[in-house]
Design a protein around this motif. Structure first.
Motif, PDB file in Angstrom:
ATOM      1  N   SER A   1       7.398  -5.257   2.769  1.00  0.00           N
ATOM      2  CA  SER A   1       8.010  -6.395   3.464  1.00  0.00           C
ATOM      3  C   SER A   1       7.862  -7.654   2.628  1.00  0.00           C
ATOM      4  CB  SER A   1       7.339  -6.626   4.818  1.00  0.00           C
ATOM      5  OG  SER A   1       7.617  -5.551   5.660  1.00  0.00           O
TER       6      SER A   1
ATOM      7  N   ILE B   1       0.826  -1.209   0.000  1.00  0.00           N
ATOM      8  CA  ILE B   1       0.000   0.000   0.000  1.00  0.00           C
ATOM      9  C   ILE B   1       0.865   1.266   0.000  1.00  0.00           C
ATOM     10  CG2 ILE B   1      -2.088  -0.986   1.002  1.00  0.00           C
ATOM     11  CD1 ILE B   1      -1.264  -0.075   3.696  1.00  0.00           C
ATOM     12  N   THR B   2       2.029   1.218   0.695  1.00  0.00           N
ATOM     13  CA  THR B   2       2.831   2.440   0.878  1.00  0.00           C
ATOM     14  C   THR B   2       3.432   2.921  -0.440  1.00  0.00           C
ATOM     15  OG1 THR B   2       3.365   1.651   3.087  1.00  0.00           O
ATOM     16  CG2 THR B   2       4.707   3.452   2.224  1.00  0.00           C
TER      17      THR B   2
ATOM     18  N   SER C   1       1.392   7.166   5.895  1.00  0.00           N
ATOM     19  CA  SER C   1       0.220   7.262   6.777  1.00  0.00           C
ATOM     20  C   SER C   1      -1.048   7.503   5.966  1.00  0.00           C
ATOM     21  CB  SER C   1       0.414   8.408   7.771  1.00  0.00           C
ATOM     22  OG  SER C   1       1.588   8.215   8.508  1.00  0.00           O
TER      23      SER C   1
ATOM     24  N   PHE D   1       9.001   0.192   0.607  1.00  0.00           N
ATOM     25  CA  PHE D   1       9.023  -0.431   1.944  1.00  0.00           C
ATOM     26  C   PHE D   1       8.105  -1.644   2.029  1.00  0.00           C
ATOM     27  CE2 PHE D   1      11.373   3.153   3.665  1.00  0.00           C
ATOM     28  CZ  PHE D   1      12.097   2.545   4.683  1.00  0.00           C
TER      29      PHE D   1
ATOM     30  N   GLU E   1      -2.450   4.435   4.694  1.00  0.00           N
ATOM     31  CA  GLU E   1      -3.028   3.532   5.694  1.00  0.00           C
ATOM     32  C   GLU E   1      -4.316   4.075   6.286  1.00  0.00           C
ATOM     33  OE1 GLU E   1      -0.351   1.903   8.468  1.00  0.00           O
ATOM     34  OE2 GLU E   1       0.788   0.955   6.867  1.00  0.00           O
TER      35      GLU E   1
ATOM     36  N   THR F   1       2.159   4.604  11.995  1.00  0.00           N
ATOM     37  CA  THR F   1       3.007   5.033  13.113  1.00  0.00           C
ATOM     38  C   THR F   1       2.148   5.013  14.379  1.00  0.00           C
ATOM     39  OG1 THR F   1       2.410   7.351  12.871  1.00  0.00           O
ATOM     40  CG2 THR F   1       4.313   6.582  11.589  1.00  0.00           C
TER      41      THR F   1
END
Ligand code: FAD
Length: 495
Positions: free
Chosen positions: A244, A203-204, A210, A242, A213, A447
């Protein structure tokens, strides 16, 4: 002398020190010891378990049988396949990000995880490998049990395994049976045969972390990954960062805006990474959880057929939010696992390290410190387990568990480092790695500041109602002259 030479693991306390009680306590065998007094009365003997047990055993025994067996299996797996590689893998990536070829230890751990059913445990048997008996309790709770044990052994490999389930979650939530049948089930079978096919969730974007998200200001932001209509499907153009497990994933669930529309049109696409136009650009060199790569992905007109649109067009936010609600409690469990690992290391150190001819644990200051670590760890575990039991995770609760557990775990780890002195700062002891690993949990999945805002977001309606209901004549209203007076008095400390 090197610090590592001073590890006193071989040091044996002398006979006087190895007495049958710590200073200040009666012996555990004494008739006055808490566990022994209950033996005196039959009823108390039945009601209380006076068999010496560790905290872990007690918690496990209190679980329903199927979950207890799962927890034991996870501990055994983590101790055998993750823990032995934790420090080596961390060191291997300390100076550079992931590159090809990667250490064989990662492949081996993934194969073993697949064979043990840990890469196909999001669905019940026979689709996946979760026994039906475990479904007496919520899936989130099972994932939390799993994540805690894996994190306790190694944050890096744990994240790699967790990212896989994160990638699977939106597919399962979409209920797209064709995709489950054609993609997920064959991937599960491959995993179980020791040939892992991993999933990831993207998604990022470079300009939206943020926002991606939570969507607080997404309505005004410009999407960086856009889906353009093409015959029979869509072509994705743009970048994600980013991600994962993005370096290894065979399938990636990608959130993209539709061409000509903004973030509100977000749609989930299942991308086959073997498709032309899918590029793994690079891996970040990050401070912790190093065995799991955070990868930048580029999509150069990468084709996705209509059949692999998950949950329908413009329903990406629903899938994304459901996925994050599902995954934030397990992130909180990562922190519980790290706090437990730090507590275990400090306890072990306190029993081995000698000071003034006595083990550190003989000093009351040390005993108080260890008790505090255990209490803090137990309290975040209790919070996570309590919230994770619900079948329908609520954003506010998932967020509270996430920021509370990850923030508190950081304090536990730091306090454990205090108790271990200079040894706590060495790589060999593992505490400084856990400190770095846990730090990441306070950033990803929103965050911790954003998670705090989510708690308020969920209660917005209630707060707005309270404001609307406010009677202008109410003396408790802050702009009422009388209220001002009483507040003034309070602030001057007269009440
Ligand atoms: C190890 C790791 C793994 C990751 N894995 C994945 C993955 O698998 N998939 C994926 O999609 N992403 C992944 N991410 C990305 C992660 O989700 C984002 O880093 C996270 O959402 C924060 O976004 P950001 O870094 O862009 O910070 P920003 O959004 O730029 O935030 C910067 C600061 O501004 C604050 N802030 C932002 N918006 C507001 C607001 N509206 N009000 C008040 N304060 C605000 C934040 O709290 C923060 O302090 C991963 C990140 C890391 C570190």
């Amino acid at each position: 002398m090197l610090a590592t030479e001073r590890v006193p693991s071989a040091a044996q306390p002398d006979v006087a020190i190895a007495a049958d009680a710590l200073p200040g306590f009666v012996s555990p065998d004494s008739l006055l010891a808490p566990l022994q007094v209950f033996r005196q009365l039959p009823l108390l003997r039945i009601l209380s378990s006076y068999v010496p047990q560790t905290f872990w055993q007690r918690d496990t025994n209190d679980l329903p049988a199927a979950s207890a067996a799962y927890r034991e299996k996870l501990r055994d797996f983590s101790d055998r396949h993750l823990r032995p590689h934790a420090l080596t893998l961390d060191q291997q990536f300390s100076e550079c990000a992931h590159s090809v070829p990667q250490p064989a230890a990662i492949d081996t751990a993934l194969c073993e995880a697949g064979r043990a059913g840990l890469l196909s445990d999001l669905l019940p048997w026979p689709l996946g490998c979760t026994p039906w008996a475990r479904y007496r309790h919520s899936l989130v709770w099972q994932q939390s049990l799993r994540t805690e044990e894996l994190a306790r052994a190694d944050g890096g490999l744990m994240l790699l395994l967790s990212a896989h389930n994160l990638g699977l979650a939106p597919i399962l939530f979409s209920g797209n049976w064709q995709v489950i049948k054609q993609v997920v089930l064959p991937a599960f079978r491959a995993c179980e045969q020791g040939e892992p096919q991993l999933f990831a969730f993207a998604i990022t974007e470079p300009g939206a972390g943020s926002d991606a998200e939570e969507g607080h200001v997404a309505a005004h932001n410009k999407p960086e990954l856009v889906a353009h209509p093409a015959p029979g499907g869509w072509r994705l153009r743009g970048r994600k960062v980013f991600i994962s497990g993005g370096d290894r994933a065979r399938w990636v669930v990608v959130l993209a805006a539709l061409a000509g529309e903004g973030y509100p049109s977000w749609t989930a696409f299942l991308v086959d990474t073997l498709q032309p136009g899918f590029v793994r650009v690079r891996n970040e060199h990050k401070m912790g959880m190093r065995a799991s790569a955070a990868t930048e992905l580029e999509f150069c007109d990468c084709f996705v057929p209509d059949a692999r649109v998950l949950g329908g067009l413009r329903n990406g936010w629903a899938l994304s939010r459901a996925t994050l609600n599902f995954s934030r409690l397990p992130v909180a469990s990562m922190a519980v696992g790290f706090a437990q690992a730090a507590t275990d290391i400090a306890t072990d150190h306190a029993c081995r390290q000698m000071l003034g001819g006595r083990p550190l644990i003989h000093y009351q200051h040390m005993q108080l410190g260890i008790a505090d670590l255990q209490a803090a760890t137990a309290s975040i575990r209790a919070l996570v387990w309590e919230y994770a039991r619900a079948w329908t995770p609520w954003q506010a609760k998932a967020s509270i568990a996430k920021f509370q557990a990850t923030d508190q775990a950081q304090q536990v780890i730091e306090r454990a480092m205090d108790l271990c002195g200079e040894m706590g700062l060495t790589h060999a002891m593992g505490l400084e790695k856990i400190f770095r690993d846990n730090r990441l949990t306070r950033i990803f999945e929103g965050t911790n500041q954003i998670n705090r805002l989510s708690v308020i977001e969920d209660q917005q309606r209630e707060f707005l109602d309270r404001i609307r209901r406010l009677d202008p004549g109410d003396s408790r209203s802050s702009n009422h002259p009388q209220a001002y007076c009483s507040m003034h008095v309070i602030s001057r400390g007269k009440i």
